[in-house]
Design a protein around this motif. Sequence first.
Motif, short mmCIF file in Angstrom:
data_model
loop_
_atom_site.label_atom_id
_atom_site.label_comp_id
_atom_site.label_asym_id
_atom_site.label_seq_id
_atom_site.Cartn_x
_atom_site.Cartn_y
_atom_site.Cartn_z
N GLY A 1 0.77 -1.35 -0.08
CA GLY A 1 0.02 0.02 -0.06
C GLY A 1 0.84 1.25 0.05
N GLN B 1 -2.90 5.41 -11.82
CA GLN B 1 -3.75 4.92 -10.92
C GLN B 1 -4.09 3.47 -10.68
N TRP B 2 -4.46 2.65 -11.91
CA TRP B 2 -4.78 1.67 -12.17
C TRP B 2 -3.35 0.70 -11.64
N PHE C 1 -1.07 -2.93 -5.24
CA PHE C 1 -1.70 -3.19 -3.87
C PHE C 1 -2.15 -4.47 -3.76
N LEU C 2 -3.20 -4.66 -4.63
CA LEU C 2 -3.95 -5.82 -4.49
C LEU C 2 -3.19 -7.11 -5.02
N LYS D 1 -1.13 1.31 -9.56
CA LYS D 1 -1.25 1.55 -8.13
C LYS D 1 -1.93 0.47 -7.45
N TRP D 2 -3.21 0.28 -8.08
CA TRP D 2 -4.20 -0.57 -7.58
C TRP D 2 -3.79 -2.09 -7.81
#
Length: 281
Positions: free
Chosen positions: A194, A204-205, A211-212, A207-208
């Motif tokens: 995170g 942004q995508w 994280f996931l 980053k997700w």
Amino acid sequence: MKSKHIIQILLIAATFTFLYWSTLKDLIGDWFIDPNFSHGFLIPFVAGYMVWYRQNHLRQIPCKSSISGIFIIIFGMMVYIAGNLGAELFLMRTSMIITLAGIIAFSFGTAMLKALIVPLSYLIMMIPIPAIIWNKIAFPLQLFAARISSETISMVGIPVFREGNILHLANTSLEVVDACSGIRSLTSLLALTGAFAFLSHVSQWKKWVLFLSAVPIAVATNVVRLTITGMLAAWVGPEAAHGFLHDMSGLIVFGTGLVLVYLLFILLTKIGKKARNTSDN
């Protein structure tokens, strides 16, 4: 920052600490005694670094007090009272973050709150998950890890019989306990990815995705750890599944998870560069 703003911040911080002192003390105590959430000590510092990292952007946001902050603070207090009446520590501790969000909105405006929403949300990582939710996640992970590990061990020619979360080998039996479910490494890896995703210079995508990715990586590396432990127990002896080797395997597998996250980050950055080069040509 003007001196009156500094005084205001200090007074608010003192009041916040006074109101939540008991909750904060118990939370820190849980970090000490619960190894599943010992990473909680680092979370406030990482969140603070996130704020410092964006300081230039934050300085450009006009500070305008917003009345909406009062309503957020009231909601945070209501959550705290509800948690206190129901003896629900998670609600009481979560209310700290809600109240802090309200204080920021009231003191500096909703624009500032919006800019700080990620560091604020990140603070949830320091709060231990309620036992009822923890068990709902940990036990299925135990069964999943035990099943995949037993199938993999069988594939290499080692006789194994699985009974729930227990692996019966010819010379010993291995129990996939809560600590071996992978949820501990999952929570720690989520906290790290995170922060890494927030600080990384990607879209942004991506980053997700970073994280996931902690979820499949943590689960997969834990299965590998259990499989190797079972193999060593069968080939070397039962002592290989306990003590120093067992503890070291946990550190090595967690480090492997971090490496995999970084490799994914490199892959994502190359995808962006390849797309730009193709468009330029």
